[in-house]
Design a protein around this motif. Structure first.
Motif, PDB file in Angstrom:
ATOM      1  N   GLY A  34       0.793  -1.222   0.000  1.00 14.47           N
ATOM      2  CA  GLY A  34       0.000   0.000   0.000  1.00 14.47           C
ATOM      3  C   GLY A  34       0.823   1.268   0.000  1.00 14.47           C
TER       4      GLY A  34
ATOM      5  N   SER B 238       0.832   5.088  -4.733  1.00 18.91           N
ATOM      6  CA  SER B 238      -0.480   5.635  -5.076  1.00 18.91           C
ATOM      7  C   SER B 238      -0.343   6.699  -6.153  1.00 18.91           C
TER       8      SER B 238
ATOM      9  N   ASP C  72      -1.650   9.700  -6.358  1.00 19.98           N
ATOM     10  CA  ASP C  72      -1.444  11.070  -5.893  1.00 19.98           C
ATOM     11  C   ASP C  72      -0.139  11.248  -5.138  1.00 19.98           C
ATOM     12  N   ARG C  73       0.480  10.156  -4.731  1.00 21.90           N
ATOM     13  CA  ARG C  73       1.768  10.256  -4.034  1.00 21.90           C
ATOM     14  C   ARG C  73       2.934  10.079  -4.997  1.00 21.90           C
TER      15      ARG C  73
ATOM     16  N   GLN D 141       0.028   4.068 -10.236  1.00 18.27           N
ATOM     17  CA  GLN D 141      -0.612   3.122  -9.333  1.00 18.27           C
ATOM     18  C   GLN D 141      -1.005   1.874 -10.111  1.00 18.27           C
TER      19      GLN D 141
ATOM     20  N   THR E 255     -10.839   7.199  -8.268  1.00 18.60           N
ATOM     21  CA  THR E 255     -10.344   8.552  -7.960  1.00 18.60           C
ATOM     22  C   THR E 255     -11.365   9.436  -7.262  1.00 18.60           C
TER      23      THR E 255
END
Length: 289
Positions: free
Chosen positions: A66, A69, A71-72, A76, A109
Motif C-alpha cells: 500500500g 499511489s 497522488d503520491r 498506481q 479517484t
C-alpha cells in the motif's frame, strides 16, 4: 515537486534491473515530434537523445504494502479485468472498453466526471509510428501533457461555459495503461513523481495534422527513482498521472518510457497494450490551489 526520498522500502537489489533509458540530451533546441509522416526532409522527431543506465526497481512489493499511489507517486497498479477480450475492433473499444474505463476511473479517484478523449493501441512487433491505428512503444522518457497543454485539453473537449467553470476547480489527466498479453518485453518504466525536479522538464511540440500539442521531454537527473511492474497481466492496469491542477504536494505528473528489460528472453512475445487518456473533474469543493 522534487523532495528527498528514503531508500525504497522493501526493495532489494535482487528485485531491480539495470537498463538504459533514453533521456533528452541537454542543450538542444525545443524538440518537435510528428504524429503522422512529416514533410520530406523533416525528421519524425528532433532533439538528440542521451542513453543513461539506471536502476529500475520492482514496484510490486511496495504496491502490495500500500505504499504506491497515484497522488503520491504519480502512478498506481490496479486489479481489473476488462469485459473485452478482443481489442482489434475499434467499435467494441468504444462500445465496451471506454464506458468500463470511465466507470473504473470514477470509482478509483472519486472524480464526478470523466471525459475520455483518446486511446492508443501499441504492438512492438507490428506497430509503427506511421500507423495511427497501431503504434509502436515509445522508448524515450516523456510525459503526455504539460502545465500549459493540460488546461488546454479542458477547453478542447468541453463547451466554453463548462470549461470555464471546471477550470476553477480540481481536474486532472490520467492515462489508463493495460497490457493485452502478459508483458514479456519492453515493460513500462515509471518515475516516482517526488524525485522529479522542475528543471528536468522540457516542453516539446507534438504535431498533429490539425494542431500542435505540447508534451514534456526529460533531462537526466540522478535523483530520479525508477520503478516497473514485472510481467503485468491483462487483468492488471496502471494509472499514470499526466497532469493535476493541485499544487499542494499532490503528484502533478510523472515520467514514463518503454525499456529493454535485460531479463527478457530472446524469444519473448511482443508487447501489446492499450492506453487511454481521460480528463477527470472533481466537485466544486476541490478548489485549485
Amino acid at each position: 515537486m522534487s523532495t528527498v526520498l528514503p531508500d525504497p522500502v522493501a526493495i532489494s537489489r535482487k528485485s531491480a534491473v539495470e537498463a538504459e533509458l533514453n533521456y533528452l540530451a541537454p542543450g538542444v533546441a525545443r524538440p518537435v515530434s510528428y504524429t503522422f509522416e512529416p514533410p520530406e526532409g523533416t525528421p519524425w522527431s528532433s532533439g538528440a537523445l542521451e542513453a543513461r543506465r539506471v536502476t529500475i526497481h520492482n514496484a510490486r512489493p511496495l504496491a502490495e504494502a500500500g505504499q504506491i499511489s497515484l497522488d503520491r507517486n504519480g502512478f498506481q497498479l490496479v486489479s481489473h479485468r476488462s469485459a473485452l477480450s478482443d481489442f482489434s475492433e475499434e467499435s467494441l473499444i468504444r462500445l465496451v472498453y471506454r464506458p468500463e474505463a470511465e466507470a473504473l476511473l470514477r470509482e478509483l479517484t472519486g472524480a464526478e466526471k470523466v471525459v475520455i478523449f483518446d486511446h492508443t493501441l501499441r504492438d512492438s512487433a507490428n506497430g509503427s509510428r506511421a500507423n495511427s491505428a497501431l503504434r509502436e512503444p515509445v522508448r524515450r522518457v516523456h510525459n503526455d501533457q504539460t502545465f500549459v497543454s493540460g488546461p488546454r485539453r479542458v477547453r478542447d473537449h468541453l463547451d466554453a461555459e463548462e470549461a470555464q467553470q471546471r477550470l476553477q476547480h480540481r481536474f486532472a489527466i490520467v492515462n489508463l495503461w493495460r497490457p493485452l498479453d502478459v508483458v514479456e518485453q519492453l515493460p513500462l518504466a515509471l518515475c516516482d513523481a517526488r524525485s522529479i525536479a522542475p528543471g528536468d522538464l522540457v516542453p516539446s511540440d507534438l504535431v498533429y495534422r490539425d494542431k500542435t500539442g505540447e508534451t514534456y521531454s526529460f533531462l537526466a537527473n540522478p535523483q530520479h527513482r525508477w520503478f516497473y511492474f514485472p510481467r503485468l497481466r491483462p487483468d492488471e492496469a496502471l494509472l499514470l498521472k499526466i497532469y493535476d491542477s493541485l499544487e499542494d504536494g499532490t503528484a502533478r505528473l510523472t515520467a514514463h518510457t518503454a525499456f529493454e528489460d535485460p531479463a527478457s528472453a530472446p524469444d519473448a512475445a511482443p508487447r501489446r497494450s492499450i492506453e487511454l487518456r481521460a480528463l477527470l473533474f472533481w466537485p466544486a469543493d476541490k478548489a485549485v490551489h
